[in-house]
Write a protein that holds these residues in place. Structure first.
Motif, PDB file in Angstrom:
ATOM      1  N   PRO A 192       0.810  -1.220   0.000  1.00 44.78           N
ATOM      2  CA  PRO A 192       0.000   0.000   0.000  1.00 44.78           C
ATOM      3  C   PRO A 192       0.844   1.271   0.000  1.00 44.78           C
ATOM      4  O   PRO A 192       0.510   2.240  -0.683  1.00 44.78           O
ATOM      5  N   LYS A 193       1.942   1.274   0.741  1.00 40.02           N
ATOM      6  CA  LYS A 193       2.808   2.448   0.796  1.00 40.02           C
ATOM      7  C   LYS A 193       3.424   2.745  -0.569  1.00 40.02           C
ATOM      8  O   LYS A 193       3.451   3.898  -1.022  1.00 40.02           O
ATOM      9  N   GLU A 194       3.909   1.709  -1.241  1.00 33.87           N
ATOM     10  CA  GLU A 194       4.514   1.901  -2.556  1.00 33.87           C
ATOM     11  C   GLU A 194       3.471   2.320  -3.577  1.00 33.87           C
ATOM     12  O   GLU A 194       3.727   3.167  -4.443  1.00 33.87           O
ATOM     13  N   ARG A 195       2.290   1.706  -3.512  1.00 34.54           N
ATOM     14  CA  ARG A 195       1.237   2.056  -4.460  1.00 34.54           C
ATOM     15  C   ARG A 195       0.765   3.496  -4.263  1.00 34.54           C
ATOM     16  O   ARG A 195       0.464   4.201  -5.223  1.00 34.54           O
ATOM     17  N   ARG A 196       0.706   3.931  -3.019  1.00 36.57           N
ATOM     18  CA  ARG A 196       0.344   5.317  -2.736  1.00 36.57           C
ATOM     19  C   ARG A 196       1.357   6.266  -3.381  1.00 36.57           C
ATOM     20  O   ARG A 196       0.996   7.276  -3.978  1.00 36.57           O
ATOM     21  N   LYS A 197       2.615   5.911  -3.271  1.00 35.09           N
ATOM     22  CA  LYS A 197       3.685   6.753  -3.808  1.00 35.09           C
ATOM     23  C   LYS A 197       3.666   6.792  -5.331  1.00 35.09           C
ATOM     24  O   LYS A 197       3.809   7.859  -5.939  1.00 35.09           O
ATOM     25  N   HIS A 198       3.476   5.639  -5.963  1.00 37.08           N
ATOM     26  CA  HIS A 198       3.594   5.551  -7.422  1.00 37.08           C
ATOM     27  C   HIS A 198       2.276   5.819  -8.152  1.00 37.08           C
ATOM     28  O   HIS A 198       2.281   6.398  -9.241  1.00 37.08           O
ATOM     29  N   PHE A 199       1.164   5.360  -7.567  1.00 36.93           N
ATOM     30  CA  PHE A 199      -0.117   5.411  -8.279  1.00 36.93           C
ATOM     31  C   PHE A 199      -1.129   6.368  -7.663  1.00 36.93           C
ATOM     32  O   PHE A 199      -2.239   6.502  -8.172  1.00 36.93           O
ATOM     33  N   GLY A 200      -0.754   7.009  -6.547  1.00 43.84           N
ATOM     34  CA  GLY A 200      -1.618   8.037  -5.972  1.00 43.84           C
ATOM     35  C   GLY A 200      -2.637   7.564  -4.970  1.00 43.84           C
ATOM     36  O   GLY A 200      -3.293   8.378  -4.316  1.00 43.84           O
ATOM     37  N   GLN A 201      -2.797   6.251  -4.822  1.00 41.72           N
ATOM     38  CA  GLN A 201      -3.729   5.711  -3.837  1.00 41.72           C
ATOM     39  C   GLN A 201      -3.268   4.324  -3.432  1.00 41.72           C
ATOM     40  O   GLN A 201      -2.747   3.566  -4.255  1.00 41.72           O
TER      41      GLN A 201
END
Length: 255
Positions: A192-201
């Motif tokens: 979730p942390k990486e997805r938030r950083k790369h994909f915005g959510q």
């Protein structure tokens, strides 16, 4: 961090849907005014509420329907540019939005089915990549802000195409960066942390670019682009609190 952002990031979506129905009447009274109008129920407000999982957008959440920009755009399209409210239709609604659910249920012209894996509003619990419906079953399919969560999005698109009747149509909205030609995705990004950083959510698996429409066409759909800037005046965009650069994809299954 604002209160709405905290709630969005801490309360599970199914519970958030149930709780929100209790607070809508209070919000509608508190925000009553005449500056902005929610076309879904026709009520006007002094302002809308902020919304966003990561970056809070101001003045976007309708107090009484809990509609966002994309919901109001879809409603306006259905009212002004379709026969959705006037002719009999068999409708499949994937991940049904709360602002539409009860309204569509009440429409006498609709044979209405909802589906999702987790939503409390779903009639049928199902995976979008393996829908339990017959080929060529539905006149209309709505699947909005779902595909950005699905790893096998092309498989999901093929399922949407399969269950739609020839001559039928669907609306498959997604969050989109219209300044990006190519969709950005990386299968190694999983937390979730990486997805938030790369994909915005935290639960998104890609950022769609303009090539999103080509993915839909590759699945068999013909795609018409309903652009806010081409369809509404500046005054209307402000009145309904629409997203100026949004594009609504109208996807048709050829006869």
């Amino acid at each position: 961090m604002g209160l709405f952002k905290v709630l969005l990031n801490t309360i599970p979506r199914p519970l958030l849907i149930k709780v929100s129905s209790l607070v809508k009447p209070i919000l509608a009274i508190y925000y009553k005014g005449n500056k902005y109008t929610d076309p879904i129920d026709g009520k006007s407000y002094r302002k809308f509420l902020p919304y966003g999982y990561e970056i809070q957008r101001k003045n976007v959440l309708g107090p009484s329907t809990l509609s966002l920009e994309r919901h109001r755009l879809l409603w306006l399209y259905l009212k002004k540019n379709s026969d959705f409210f006037n002719t009999p239709k068999k409708l499949l609604h994937v991940a049904p939005e709360q602002c539409f659910y009860r309204l569509f249920k009440k429409q006498e012209n609709l044979d209405y089915t909802t589906t999702d894996l987790f939503s409390p509003l779903a009639d049928v619990k199902a995976n979008i990549c393996d829908l339990p419906f017959e080929n060529d079953s539905y006149d209309v399919v709505f699947c909005n802000h779902v595909l950005e969560h699905i790893i096998e999005d092309r498989k999901a698109m093929s399922e949407l195409f399969r269950v739609l009747k020839p001559g039928g149509w669907g609306v498959f909205q997604i969050p989109q960066d219209i300044n990006r030609l190519n969709t950005y995705e990386n299968s190694t990004i999983k937390t979730p942390k990486e997805r938030r950083k790369h994909f915005g959510q935290y639960d998104h698996v890609r950022v769609y670019g303009i090539d999103y429409f080509d993915r839909l066409r590759a699945s068999g759909f013909s795609v018409e682009l309903f652009k806010v800037v081409d369809q509404f005046s500046e005054a209307e965009i402000k009145k309904y609190a629409l997203m100026k650069n949004e594009i609504l994809p109208i996807c048709k299954k050829p006869l």
